[in-house]
Each structure stands twice: as structure tokens, then as C-alpha cells.
Design a protein around this motif. Structure first.
Motif, mmCIF file in Angstrom:
data_model
loop_
_atom_site.group_PDB
_atom_site.id
_atom_site.type_symbol
_atom_site.label_atom_id
_atom_site.label_comp_id
_atom_site.label_asym_id
_atom_site.label_seq_id
_atom_site.Cartn_x
_atom_site.Cartn_y
_atom_site.Cartn_z
ATOM 1 N N ALA A 1 10.961 8.807 -6.336
ATOM 2 C CA ALA A 1 9.963 9.714 -6.901
ATOM 3 C C ALA A 1 8.768 9.770 -5.965
ATOM 4 C CB ALA A 1 9.533 9.251 -8.289
ATOM 5 N N ALA A 2 8.013 10.855 -6.062
ATOM 6 C CA ALA A 2 6.855 11.006 -5.189
ATOM 7 C C ALA A 2 5.839 11.946 -5.824
ATOM 8 C CB ALA A 2 7.281 11.535 -3.816
ATOM 9 N N ARG A 3 4.682 12.027 -5.187
ATOM 10 C CA ARG A 3 3.590 12.919 -5.608
ATOM 11 C C ARG A 3 3.190 13.763 -4.409
ATOM 12 N NH1 ARG A 3 -1.192 12.081 -9.317
ATOM 13 N NH2 ARG A 3 -0.035 10.243 -10.000
ATOM 14 N N ALA A 4 3.184 15.077 -4.589
ATOM 15 C CA ALA A 4 2.718 15.983 -3.542
ATOM 16 C C ALA A 4 1.359 16.532 -3.964
ATOM 17 C CB ALA A 4 3.706 17.120 -3.326
ATOM 18 N N ILE A 5 0.380 16.402 -3.083
ATOM 19 C CA ILE A 5 -0.989 16.815 -3.387
ATOM 20 C C ILE A 5 -1.345 18.053 -2.569
ATOM 21 C CG2 ILE A 5 -3.408 16.109 -3.335
ATOM 22 C CD1 ILE A 5 -2.425 13.202 -3.541
ATOM 23 N N PHE A 6 -1.818 19.076 -3.266
ATOM 24 C CA PHE A 6 -2.210 20.326 -2.638
ATOM 25 C C PHE A 6 -3.710 20.518 -2.832
ATOM 26 C CE2 PHE A 6 2.179 20.592 -3.850
ATOM 27 C CZ PHE A 6 2.803 21.273 -2.812
ATOM 28 N N ARG B 1 12.448 6.335 4.119
ATOM 29 C CA ARG B 1 13.226 5.254 3.505
ATOM 30 C C ARG B 1 12.569 4.790 2.211
ATOM 31 N NH1 ARG B 1 17.097 3.861 7.109
ATOM 32 N NH2 ARG B 1 16.693 4.377 9.294
ATOM 33 N N GLY B 2 11.239 4.763 2.204
ATOM 34 C CA GLY B 2 10.520 4.417 0.983
ATOM 35 C C GLY B 2 10.724 5.454 -0.105
ATOM 36 N N LEU B 3 10.769 6.723 0.306
ATOM 37 C CA LEU B 3 11.025 7.794 -0.652
ATOM 38 C C LEU B 3 12.401 7.635 -1.283
ATOM 39 C CD1 LEU B 3 9.613 10.831 1.370
ATOM 40 C CD2 LEU B 3 8.734 9.999 -0.815
ATOM 41 N N ILE C 1 0.837 -1.196 0.000
ATOM 42 C CA ILE C 1 0.000 0.000 0.000
ATOM 43 C C ILE C 1 0.873 1.247 0.000
ATOM 44 C CG2 ILE C 1 -1.731 1.295 1.319
ATOM 45 C CD1 ILE C 1 -2.691 -1.380 2.462
ATOM 46 N N PRO C 2 0.594 2.218 -0.873
ATOM 47 C CA PRO C 2 1.396 3.452 -0.915
ATOM 48 C C PRO C 2 1.411 4.152 0.440
ATOM 49 C CG PRO C 2 -0.010 3.314 -2.843
ATOM 50 C CD PRO C 2 -0.442 2.208 -1.925
ATOM 51 N N GLU C 3 2.492 4.865 0.694
ATOM 52 C CA GLU C 3 2.639 5.586 1.956
ATOM 53 C C GLU C 3 2.322 7.053 1.741
ATOM 54 O OE1 GLU C 3 6.759 4.426 2.578
ATOM 55 O OE2 GLU C 3 6.114 3.125 4.213
#
Length: 209
Positions: free
Chosen positions: A75-80, A68-70, A36-38
Motif C-alpha cells: 500500500a502507498a500514499r500519493a500526494i498531489f 521493493r518496499g512498495l 523512516i518512510p520512503e
């Protein structure tokens, strides 16, 4: 994010305005084991002059396993999230005409995607924390600065966090503000939300202008 053409927002100045206005972002990344995504709620500061879409800076607790997962995902997604409000079918004039209307939700959001770097260097961490602090202290009459605290105390606090730097490669903007409705319905929704006693509804009405 599902984003039909009617709601798509691509103007950089609008997207950045939404990002700046959102005081807390949600950083989402893949789990190291493919599970499951963090996700972590974080204040982020946007450096608009770094890269084609800007760069986001923030930090997480070292005890938070997501960093650590990052690092592993890279890569990641930032939601605003911007203004949001429930829209009742009773606001639509078309309800009286044919009754074929259902509830919906109006909202504004921006997703920023790109490669992410985890920062453990104390000097860079200090700069990130200072940048965030200066941003949020700016409106205050009596501003607090990182340098107001003893150096050894700040140094000890920095040991408990890691910085994150997300270089934005893709920006996805959505302003779902009844653009798919007839003009009379949209105007009625705006008027109805503007007349609401809930400040959140008023914010959506303002965004619809």
C-alpha cells in the motif's frame, strides 16, 4: 493529513482536477524494516474510469530501493500539491481593528491512498510508459511517442524500471484558502495575492474565487 472541516474538499471532480494539474506527485510508503518512510517524486497518470476513485500509473528506477518496499508494504500514499502561498497578517483588515492576527499558509493538496502493485512485465511496462508519454506530449505541437525510438532501445530502457499501479481506495482533499477568516479578511487576502508579482500567489488567488 490534518484536515479540519472548514478546509475539507470531498467533491470528486475537484479532487481529480487538482490531481491532473499537479505534474509531479510524491509517493510515500512504509520502510520494509519499519524505519523512516520512503518517498519518491514521480509523474503519475490518473485513469479515472478504473475503480471508485480511479487508478494511478507510474514507474520508478529499478535502482530505487523504494519499489521493493512498495511490494512488501502492499500500500502507498500519493500526494498531489496544488497552489500554495504565504499569507501575511498585514493583508487582514482585522489587523487594524485588534491586531490579534498571525501569519499562515494557504494551499491545496490531495492525498490518494490504496493498495499498490509493482509491475515488472515488459508488455505492461511498455503500456504504462506509453500512457505517461502520451499524456505529457499531448500539448506539444510536435509530439514524441515511445514508438519513435528503436524497439531494441526501448526494450533495454524498460529493463531499468519497474511500474507501479496504485488503486485508489481513499481520497483526502484539502483546500486551505482562508475559509476560517471573516469575509472581509478573506476578500482582502484574495485581492492581495492577486496583486502579487509572484505567479504562485496569483494561482492561490484564483483558487479562492
Amino acid at each position: 493529513m490534518y484536515n479540519p472541516p472548514a478546509f475539507r474538499e470531498d467533491r470528486p471532480e475537484i479532487l481529480r482536477e487538482i490531481m491532473r494539474a499537479a505534474r509531479l506527485a510524491l509517493v510515500v510508503s512504509a520502510a520494509p524494516d519499519g524505519g523512516i518512510p520512503e518517498a519518491t517524486h514521480l509523474p503519475l497518470v490518473l485513469a479515472e474510469d478504473e475503480g471508485p476513485h480511479g487508478t494511478l500509473y507510474g514507474h520508478v528506477a529499478k535502482a530505487n530501493p523504494q519499489w521493493r518496499g512498495l511490494a512488501a508494504a502492499g500500500a502507498a500514499r500519493a500526494i498531489f500539491a496544488g497552489p500554495e502561498a504565504y499569507v501575511s497578517p498585514s493583508l487582514y483588515p482585522s489587523k487594524q481593528e485588534h491586531g490579534r492576527v498571525v501569519p499562515t499558509w494557504n494551499y491545496v493538496a490531495v492525498h490518494a491512498l490504496g493498495p499498490i502493485e509493482v509491475v515488472e512485465d515488459a508488455t505492461r511496462l511498455h503500456a504504462i510508459v506509453s500512457r505517461l508519454t502520451d499524456l505529457h506530449e499531448a500539448p506539444r505541437a510536435e509530439r514524441w511517442a515511445v514508438t519513435d525510438a528503436p524497439e531494441d532501445f526501448i526494450a533495454s530502457q524498460l529493463k531499468g524500471i519497474v511500474g507501479i499501479v496504485l488503486r485508489i481506495e481513499t481520497l483526502i482533499g484539502k483546500r486551505k484558502l482562508s475559509q476560517n477568516r471573516a469575509a472581509q479578511d478573506r476578500e482582502a487576502v484574495q485581492a492581495g495575492l492577486a496583486a502579487s508579482e509572484d505567479a504562485r500567489d496569483k494561482d492561490v488567488a484564483a483558487a479562492m474565487e
